[in-house]
Design a protein around this motif. Structure first.
Motif, mmCIF file in Angstrom:
data_model
loop_
_atom_site.group_PDB
_atom_site.id
_atom_site.type_symbol
_atom_site.label_atom_id
_atom_site.label_comp_id
_atom_site.label_asym_id
_atom_site.label_seq_id
_atom_site.Cartn_x
_atom_site.Cartn_y
_atom_site.Cartn_z
ATOM 1 N N PRO A 98 -6.290 -52.583 -28.199
ATOM 2 C CA PRO A 98 -6.717 -52.600 -29.608
ATOM 3 C C PRO A 98 -7.878 -53.527 -29.925
ATOM 4 C CG PRO A 98 -4.598 -53.703 -29.346
ATOM 5 C CD PRO A 98 -4.886 -53.019 -28.050
ATOM 6 N N THR A 99 -8.120 -54.548 -29.113
ATOM 7 C CA THR A 99 -9.273 -55.403 -29.396
ATOM 8 C C THR A 99 -10.589 -54.699 -29.086
ATOM 9 O OG1 THR A 99 -9.176 -56.432 -27.192
ATOM 10 C CG2 THR A 99 -7.979 -57.528 -28.995
ATOM 11 N N GLN A 100 -10.499 -53.492 -28.489
ATOM 12 C CA GLN A 100 -11.700 -52.746 -28.127
ATOM 13 C C GLN A 100 -11.830 -51.426 -28.878
ATOM 14 O OE1 GLN A 100 -14.039 -54.047 -26.036
ATOM 15 N NE2 GLN A 100 -12.740 -55.871 -26.012
ATOM 16 N N CYS A 101 -11.016 -51.218 -29.914
ATOM 17 C CA CYS A 101 -11.087 -49.949 -30.640
ATOM 18 C C CYS A 101 -11.110 -50.195 -32.153
ATOM 19 C CB CYS A 101 -9.918 -49.043 -30.254
ATOM 20 S SG CYS A 101 -8.343 -49.447 -31.032
ATOM 21 N N GLY A 151 -7.739 -51.297 -34.021
ATOM 22 C CA GLY A 151 -7.332 -52.665 -33.744
ATOM 23 C C GLY A 151 -8.250 -53.684 -34.376
ATOM 24 N N GLU A 152 -9.543 -53.440 -34.278
ATOM 25 C CA GLU A 152 -10.503 -54.369 -34.863
ATOM 26 C C GLU A 152 -10.274 -54.516 -36.367
ATOM 27 O OE1 GLU A 152 -14.379 -53.024 -33.826
ATOM 28 O OE2 GLU A 152 -14.108 -53.397 -31.668
ATOM 29 N N LYS A 153 -10.025 -53.393 -37.042
ATOM 30 C CA LYS A 153 -9.790 -53.421 -38.485
ATOM 31 C C LYS A 153 -8.532 -54.223 -38.814
ATOM 32 C CE LYS A 153 -9.482 -50.245 -42.435
ATOM 33 N NZ LYS A 153 -9.578 -48.822 -42.831
ATOM 34 N N ALA A 154 -7.468 -53.963 -38.066
ATOM 35 C CA ALA A 154 -6.201 -54.656 -38.317
ATOM 36 C C ALA A 154 -6.326 -56.149 -38.054
ATOM 37 C CB ALA A 154 -5.098 -54.053 -37.446
ATOM 38 N N PHE A 155 -6.901 -56.513 -36.918
ATOM 39 C CA PHE A 155 -6.946 -57.921 -36.537
ATOM 40 C C PHE A 155 -7.882 -58.732 -37.439
ATOM 41 C CE2 PHE A 155 -5.974 -56.230 -32.044
ATOM 42 C CZ PHE A 155 -4.621 -56.209 -32.313
ATOM 43 N N LYS A 156 -8.994 -58.136 -37.828
ATOM 44 C CA LYS A 156 -9.908 -58.846 -38.731
ATOM 45 C C LYS A 156 -9.308 -59.002 -40.125
ATOM 46 C CE LYS A 156 -14.124 -57.535 -36.272
ATOM 47 N NZ LYS A 156 -15.381 -56.726 -36.296
ATOM 48 N N GLY A 157 -8.402 -58.087 -40.489
ATOM 49 C CA GLY A 157 -7.768 -58.184 -41.795
ATOM 50 C C GLY A 157 -6.565 -59.114 -41.820
ATOM 51 N N TYR A 158 -5.698 -59.007 -40.822
ATOM 52 C CA TYR A 158 -4.443 -59.757 -40.835
ATOM 53 C C TYR A 158 -4.552 -61.167 -40.257
ATOM 54 C CZ TYR A 158 -2.064 -55.273 -41.716
ATOM 55 O OH TYR A 158 -1.648 -54.086 -42.248
ATOM 56 N N LEU A 159 -5.508 -61.388 -39.377
ATOM 57 C CA LEU A 159 -5.572 -62.652 -38.645
ATOM 58 C C LEU A 159 -6.791 -63.463 -39.061
ATOM 59 C CD1 LEU A 159 -4.732 -61.277 -35.074
ATOM 60 C CD2 LEU A 159 -3.140 -62.195 -36.787
ATOM 61 N N GLN A 160 -6.594 -64.756 -39.292
ATOM 62 C CA GLN A 160 -7.717 -65.619 -39.660
ATOM 63 C C GLN A 160 -8.775 -65.644 -38.562
ATOM 64 O OE1 GLN A 160 -5.551 -69.323 -40.817
ATOM 65 N NE2 GLN A 160 -6.762 -69.168 -42.686
ATOM 66 N N TYR A 209 -1.629 -59.797 -28.729
ATOM 67 C CA TYR A 209 -1.560 -58.552 -29.486
ATOM 68 C C TYR A 209 -2.358 -57.412 -28.835
ATOM 69 C CZ TYR A 209 0.389 -61.451 -33.251
ATOM 70 O OH TYR A 209 1.170 -62.305 -33.996
ATOM 71 N N ASP A 210 -2.705 -57.572 -27.561
ATOM 72 C CA ASP A 210 -3.428 -56.532 -26.842
ATOM 73 C C ASP A 210 -2.758 -56.326 -25.489
ATOM 74 O OD1 ASP A 210 -5.294 -55.147 -25.124
ATOM 75 O OD2 ASP A 210 -6.872 -55.604 -26.575
ATOM 76 N N ALA A 211 -2.175 -55.143 -25.268
ATOM 77 C CA ALA A 211 -1.417 -54.885 -24.042
ATOM 78 C C ALA A 211 -2.293 -54.952 -22.797
ATOM 79 C CB ALA A 211 -0.735 -53.518 -24.133
ATOM 80 N N THR A 212 -3.546 -54.518 -22.914
ATOM 81 C CA THR A 212 -4.436 -54.558 -21.754
ATOM 82 C C THR A 212 -4.741 -55.988 -21.346
ATOM 83 O OG1 THR A 212 -5.393 -52.404 -22.294
ATOM 84 C CG2 THR A 212 -6.708 -53.866 -20.904
ATOM 85 N N GLU A 213 -4.939 -56.861 -22.313
ATOM 86 C CA GLU A 213 -5.150 -58.276 -22.006
ATOM 87 C C GLU A 213 -3.877 -58.903 -21.441
ATOM 88 O OE1 GLU A 213 -8.038 -59.947 -22.159
ATOM 89 O OE2 GLU A 213 -8.992 -58.053 -22.711
ATOM 90 N N LYS A 263 -11.511 -40.007 -29.449
ATOM 91 C CA LYS A 263 -12.348 -40.919 -30.232
ATOM 92 C C LYS A 263 -12.237 -42.373 -29.760
ATOM 93 C CE LYS A 263 -12.082 -38.033 -34.391
ATOM 94 N NZ LYS A 263 -11.507 -37.905 -35.761
ATOM 95 N N ASP A 264 -11.612 -42.567 -28.593
ATOM 96 C CA ASP A 264 -11.489 -43.903 -27.984
ATOM 97 C C ASP A 264 -10.715 -44.891 -28.837
ATOM 98 O OD1 ASP A 264 -12.874 -43.172 -25.669
ATOM 99 O OD2 ASP A 264 -14.821 -43.662 -26.548
ATOM 100 N N GLN A 265 -9.696 -44.398 -29.537
ATOM 101 C CA GLN A 265 -8.796 -45.292 -30.264
ATOM 102 C C GLN A 265 -7.651 -45.777 -29.363
ATOM 103 O OE1 GLN A 265 -9.316 -46.622 -33.065
ATOM 104 N NE2 GLN A 265 -9.963 -45.219 -34.669
ATOM 105 N N LEU A 266 -7.334 -45.042 -28.306
ATOM 106 C CA LEU A 266 -6.138 -45.333 -27.502
ATOM 107 C C LEU A 266 -6.450 -46.078 -26.202
ATOM 108 C CD1 LEU A 266 -4.342 -41.878 -27.965
ATOM 109 C CD2 LEU A 266 -4.304 -43.886 -29.476
#
Length: 297
Positions: free
Chosen positions: A187-190, A193-202, A213-217, A243-246
């Motif tokens: 999710p840090t690359q799609c 995920g970018e939308k969620a993390f920039k919104g929910y996390l400082q 919060y990223d399974a690949t990492e 669309k490279d969301q997954l």
């Protein structure tokens, strides 16, 4: 979660299914800022004679606690295996945060199974605590015969992200196995995920990586000396995959680079299947059987 009195469960509905019972409950959630929270719980017939293991299903964007319970096709196999199924909601409901209902992929129905640190969302958007700590606590306190020493977790899309990250980030080995249908695997690359993390996390994307919060990492940090039990399925006809969301290939490569072979991490592609519950229900029995191997051991 704050050390408070365990809330009472209110039963909203109950349906007999495959000789077991699917029940919907409601309670006041401390983790979600005092809001009402709902979940579905399927108990197999064997729960009448003793505690049973539990498999937790995390649903995807826009979904509720009902989607997996009603459309997933999991109940028959779980009943046969003597496994309970727990279906949480996907976000707090009615938080009243400005903008939480403006977009379908953020806010209501899109909690991303994290604990928010942005003060705008941190009072209510704590789905990680809700799923991993609060629900087991209130279910045990209610005397429902579930053995939380035998838990596994799976999910779809955003819920697949949640299942993989909650499993891989847990150093207490809370879950014995994890699986996912069409997960947001990196999710840090799609965009989602970018939308969620920039919104929910400082701290945005960087905080997401550090917080697990990223399974690949996360799989990169789990060497072959730390065995894992993971199954992932996705369809090549899935528009979100296209669309490279997954990004399941990113997860698979990271797993192989970390030394996890196909017996520890299995990622399967299925020609022409899409993102829907038609896909999920097609392979539902595979996932329940996969988890039964570990929950019944």
């Amino acid at each position: 979660m704050a050390d408070t009195a365990v809330p009472n469960l209110t039963k909203l509905s109950s349906n007999k299914s495959f000789e077991g019972e699917l029940t919907k409950y409601k309670f006041k959630s401390a983790a979600l800022g005092g809001l009402d929270a709902q979940f579905n719980l399927f108990l197999p017939k064997t729960a009448s004679t003793g505690k049973v293991p539990v498999l937790i299903y995390l649903a995807g964007l826009t979904c509720t606690e009902d989607n997996g319970a009603q459309k997933g096709g999991f109940l028959k196999e779980a009943a046969t295996a003597g496994i309970a199924l727990l279906f949480p909601d996907t976000s707090p409901r009615g938080a009243g945060v400005e903008g939480e209902n403006e977009d379908w992929d953020f806010g209501t129905g899109a909690g991303f199974y994290l604990n928010a640190t942005n003060p705008k969302y941190s009072v209510h958007y704590n789905m990680l605590t809700h799923v991993t700590l609060e629900l087991p606590q209130i279910i045990e306190a209610a005397g429902i015969p579930i053995d939380f020493n035998r838990q596994s977790i799976f999910g779809h899309s955003m819920g697949g992200h949640g299942a993989l990250t909650l499993y891989l980030a847990s150093r207490t080995k809370q879950y014995r196995s994890a699986s996912a249908f069409s997960p947001i695997a990196n999710p840090t690359q799609c965009p989602w995920g970018e939308k969620a993390f920039k919104g929910y996390l400082q701290g945005g994307i960087e905080e997401a990586k550090k917080a697990g919060y990223d399974a690949t990492e996360l799989i990169k940090q789990r060497g072959k000396d730390e065995p894992v039990h993971i199954l992932v399925d996705y369809g090549t006809g899935d528009d979100f995959y296209k669309k490279d969301q997954l990004l399941p290939e990113n997860f698979l490569k990271a797993a192989r680079d970390a030394g996890h072979d196909e017996f520890q991490v299995r990622v399967r592609s299925h020609a022409d299947y899409d993102h829907s519950y038609f896909f999920i229900s097609t392979f539902a029995s595979d996932h329940v059987h996969f988890h039964a191997n570990f929950l019944k051991a």
